[in-house]
Design an enzyme around this catalytic site. Sequence first.
Site, mmCIF file in Angstrom:
data_model
loop_
_atom_site.group_PDB
_atom_site.id
_atom_site.type_symbol
_atom_site.label_atom_id
_atom_site.label_comp_id
_atom_site.label_asym_id
_atom_site.label_seq_id
_atom_site.Cartn_x
_atom_site.Cartn_y
_atom_site.Cartn_z
ATOM 1 N N HIS A 363 -9.096 -4.552 1.379
ATOM 2 C CA HIS A 363 -8.234 -4.329 2.550
ATOM 3 C C HIS A 363 -7.302 -3.143 2.414
ATOM 4 C CE1 HIS A 363 -9.063 -8.162 4.678
ATOM 5 N NE2 HIS A 363 -9.317 -8.585 3.450
ATOM 6 N N LYS A 550 4.716 -3.469 12.880
ATOM 7 C CA LYS A 550 3.880 -3.630 11.695
ATOM 8 C C LYS A 550 4.809 -3.664 10.495
ATOM 9 C CE LYS A 550 1.824 0.225 13.004
ATOM 10 N NZ LYS A 550 0.411 0.008 12.973
ATOM 11 N N ARG A 551 4.285 -3.968 9.311
ATOM 12 C CA ARG A 551 5.129 -3.902 8.131
ATOM 13 C C ARG A 551 5.712 -2.497 7.978
ATOM 14 N NH1 ARG A 551 5.588 -8.502 4.605
ATOM 15 N NH2 ARG A 551 6.529 -7.031 3.152
ATOM 16 N N LYS A 556 2.660 4.133 6.850
ATOM 17 C CA LYS A 556 2.512 3.830 8.280
ATOM 18 C C LYS A 556 3.371 4.768 9.138
ATOM 19 C CE LYS A 556 1.585 -1.071 7.253
ATOM 20 N NZ LYS A 556 0.290 -1.439 7.858
ATOM 21 N N THR A 658 -4.765 -4.096 12.880
ATOM 22 C CA THR A 658 -5.253 -5.081 13.853
ATOM 23 C C THR A 658 -4.264 -5.203 15.011
ATOM 24 O OG1 THR A 658 -4.337 -6.740 12.350
ATOM 25 C CG2 THR A 658 -6.730 -6.497 12.371
ATOM 26 N N LYS A 662 -4.577 -5.756 19.288
ATOM 27 C CA LYS A 662 -3.800 -6.688 20.128
ATOM 28 C C LYS A 662 -3.108 -5.926 21.257
ATOM 29 C CE LYS A 662 -3.310 -9.144 15.893
ATOM 30 N NZ LYS A 662 -2.531 -9.288 14.641
HETATM 31 C C1 26W Z 1 -0.769 -7.784 -4.535
HETATM 32 C C2 26W Z 1 0.098 -7.229 -3.480
HETATM 33 C C3 26W Z 1 -0.629 -7.001 -2.224
HETATM 34 C C4 26W Z 1 -0.372 -7.820 -1.134
HETATM 35 C C5 26W Z 1 -1.064 -7.639 0.034
HETATM 36 C C6 26W Z 1 -1.578 -6.020 -2.129
HETATM 37 C C7 26W Z 1 -2.259 -5.836 -0.968
HETATM 38 C C8 26W Z 1 -2.023 -6.643 0.109
HETATM 39 C C9 26W Z 1 -2.829 -6.504 1.369
HETATM 40 C C10 26W Z 1 -4.248 -6.111 1.037
HETATM 41 C C11 26W Z 1 -2.230 -5.563 2.319
HETATM 42 C C12 26W Z 1 -2.797 -5.746 3.691
HETATM 43 O O1 26W Z 1 -2.412 -6.646 4.394
HETATM 44 N N1 26W Z 1 -3.698 -4.868 4.107
HETATM 45 C C13 26W Z 1 -4.042 -4.770 5.503
HETATM 46 O O2 26W Z 1 -5.183 -5.551 5.789
HETATM 47 C C14 26W Z 1 -5.458 -5.555 7.178
HETATM 48 C C15 26W Z 1 -6.595 -6.516 7.414
HETATM 49 O O3 26W Z 1 -7.782 -6.025 6.931
HETATM 50 C C16 26W Z 1 -5.767 -4.159 7.661
HETATM 51 O O4 26W Z 1 -5.957 -4.191 9.054
HETATM 52 C C17 26W Z 1 -4.622 -3.212 7.315
HETATM 53 O O5 26W Z 1 -4.981 -1.895 7.638
HETATM 54 C C18 26W Z 1 -4.296 -3.325 5.854
HETATM 55 O O6 26W Z 1 -3.134 -2.569 5.549
#
Ligand code: 26W
Length: 806
Positions: A363, A550-551, A556, A658, A662
């Site tokens: 992701h 978004k975060r 971003k 995503t 929406k």
């Molecule tokens: C370990 C720490 C950590 C926590 C969360 C590392 C990485 C994450 C996630 C992978 C971050 C995340 O939410 N990524 C997002 O995933 C969405 C669903 O596929 C995408 O639409 C976003 O672009 C992506 O940033």
Amino acid sequence: MAKEAAPKVSKTITQEELKKQFVEMLHNDFQTTPEEASDQQVYEALSRIVVGILKAKRRHFTVRNRSEGKKKVYYLSMEFLMGRSLKTSIYNLEMVDETVGMLKEFGISINGIYEMEPDAGLGNGGLGRLAACYLDALAADGYHATGYSILYEYGIFKQKLDEGWQTELPDNWLPGGSALLVPVPTAAVEVRFDGNLKEYWDNSFHCVELENYTSVMAVPYDMFVSGYDSEAVSKLRLWKAEVPSFDMQRFISGDYSKALGRNIMSQAITKVLYPNDNHAEGKSLRLRQQYFLVAASVGDIVNTHMNVYGTLDNLADKVAIHINDTHPTLAIPELMRIMLDDCGYDWDAAWDIVTKTFAYTNHTVMPEALEKWDCNLVKGVMPRIFSIIVEINERYCRQLWDKYQDQEKVTHMSIIENNMIKMATLCVHACHHVNGVAKIHSEIIKRETFKDEYEYTPEKFTNVTNGIAYRRWLYQSNEGLTDLLRETIGDGFLKDASQLAKFRKFSEDKSVLERLNRIKNENKARFAKYVKNEYGVTLNTDSIFDVQVKRLHEYKRQQLNALNIIAEYNYLKANPDAPFVPKTYIFAAKAAPGYYMAKQIIKLIWNISEELKKDPKINEKLSVIFMEDYCVSLSEILMPAAEISEQISLAGTEASGTGNMKLMINGAVTLGTLDGANVEIFEQVGEENILLFGMNVDEVEAAKPNYKAMDFYNSNGVLRSAVDLLSEGINGEKFHEIANSLKNVDPYMAFADFASYQNAQRRASELYSDRMKWAKMSLANIAGAGIFSADRSVDEYARYIWQLQK
Ligand code: 26W
């Protein structure tokens, strides 16, 4: 146009039956009557009735599926950002009219009841929300699916701004949230941590046992998710850590602190969700959470499978296990452990089954998000799992050596490097499929993130573009637009999102375009009312509602948005009477609590908002609002009111996005870069219905090596004045660190894209001055959004990755 939608009769329950159950439930469980019950009691009673219906439906579906011997999918994720469920369940079970009608008989309005439910915020952002959308879509598509995650006592923190500084408050959601959970103590699984390995030979059989371990019980709590107009119900099993019993032996023998310590440690495992998004921390407790999730889930999967088939030989034919990013990677060695140590498989036979069972989705390409675990830590917390990872790696390295005979390459590709376990490398090696989440992202991981692995096993790599549970943001959140769609294209789009394309036929229909504008105005007014209530701020509903939610992360580029607003402010100050299409910039974003720069950017946006308020004449035309505590429920109010969707990440950094989907389905026009799923939004709507700007991925790659942000600062006076104002101060606060970081590094090249971004903003304003033209763009976006349905996404997973039958 005015086709009346036929009243729907619920297949689930009649109003009479619902009323009977409701009265009985209040009487028996709450000792009250509908007339006297509080909203909280009504919410709980209704939830329990709905849960009862869902549970029975799931049971029925499971029995049928089992009798047909169908394959099922287990979706492992450290996060499921479910939001509220009661409304979705009532909609998906098609019992809205019955519920509204029944409550009305007692003078109760359903909207107040929905409001009683806290968001289940068991996730950070995109990845967690995607998991939640997929449970909904899997049920809608008729697949047998189970999600596994952790029952965090505290979900994602509640954000409050204190003079613009983010503060974090605990999200104690369970008191209200537990109405939708079903505890299943009989299905508890024991999880073992720490200890040491004892190895011995028994009749030429190599045995491995863990001694002196700490036991933690994983107790399941189930949540059910119905599919729209479907027989299927998905189950989300959330594990809570409980101490099996206090270690009296240790306590009596005088080891008080250890006895107490283990007790406390065990309960800490499911205490709180880590609030990091895209940044791996390497903390021991997080590692314990990960192993706790996978050991409990794999144990449960194996128990269920053994109960039905009595063997694991056919596991891969009957079960697909999906790993949502690398966080649940330990499920791979855990299944190996069970097959080797508990079931007596030899390595090759076990590995063959394991590698046919698991698939993995990546992701993110942000290097700091790629998880690596210290070998010493893993060895201490889960010695047996560590020894299995070492063995997997040794065998893998031998294969690599045979193929390449290149020590450097083997070292680089190996799962363990510099005493760290590279979780993504382990996943790619062990999984039969690896996918990215948008076309462009799937190409980038092949070209960069997993370049060597792609060369070694190209057949594993594929793409599944993300999708959303679109009914939540359309049918459940935007009544006006849903009605218009029903009247123009019928209600087939509720089941099959591709039918939204039929709406294109109306792109020249003046009455439809006018109606679209009216609907948007109503939604904006509703949102403005909400803002007035919550913040006491009056929004100009004639202005463009420009939304970035978004975060908060530098990649971003909320800072790019902020810079442009400052530039517009400077312009208005210098040209107070110049024509200017009024704009309201709406932000919402949580920052990871330890992410300093992100918190600075929030403060900056808040300060801009305050600064603008000081000059009412300017504020009329230009205003900013920062909404606190962005969460699923807030997104449901906000999306329908949005007109511009800001998707402005540096090309090559946002895997998919995503929120963009929406916003699009609610008629917002994307103003964005060619990044993530924006590329596919562009494909759907065409050049004239999207506002693109900035460098593309290739241009970014070419510009990066010699990038000097100062060149842009020096050559663009508008940019320079905006950046200088950061240092001079906005609303009494100087933002030196942001200014310096941008001038000296600008890691996400905001300066390079600034001029082009301003240009796109200007185009937006011009286009908006012709409201019919804008409505046409909006219509093209709604009509093009069908492909971004999660129903389509999970169908692709089911066919091409999991090999499921409906
Ligand atoms: C370990 C720490 C950590 C926590 C969360 C590392 C990485 C994450 C996630 C992978 C971050 C995340 O939410 N990524 C997002 O995933 C969405 C669903 O596929 C995408 O639409 C976003 O672009 C992506 O940033």
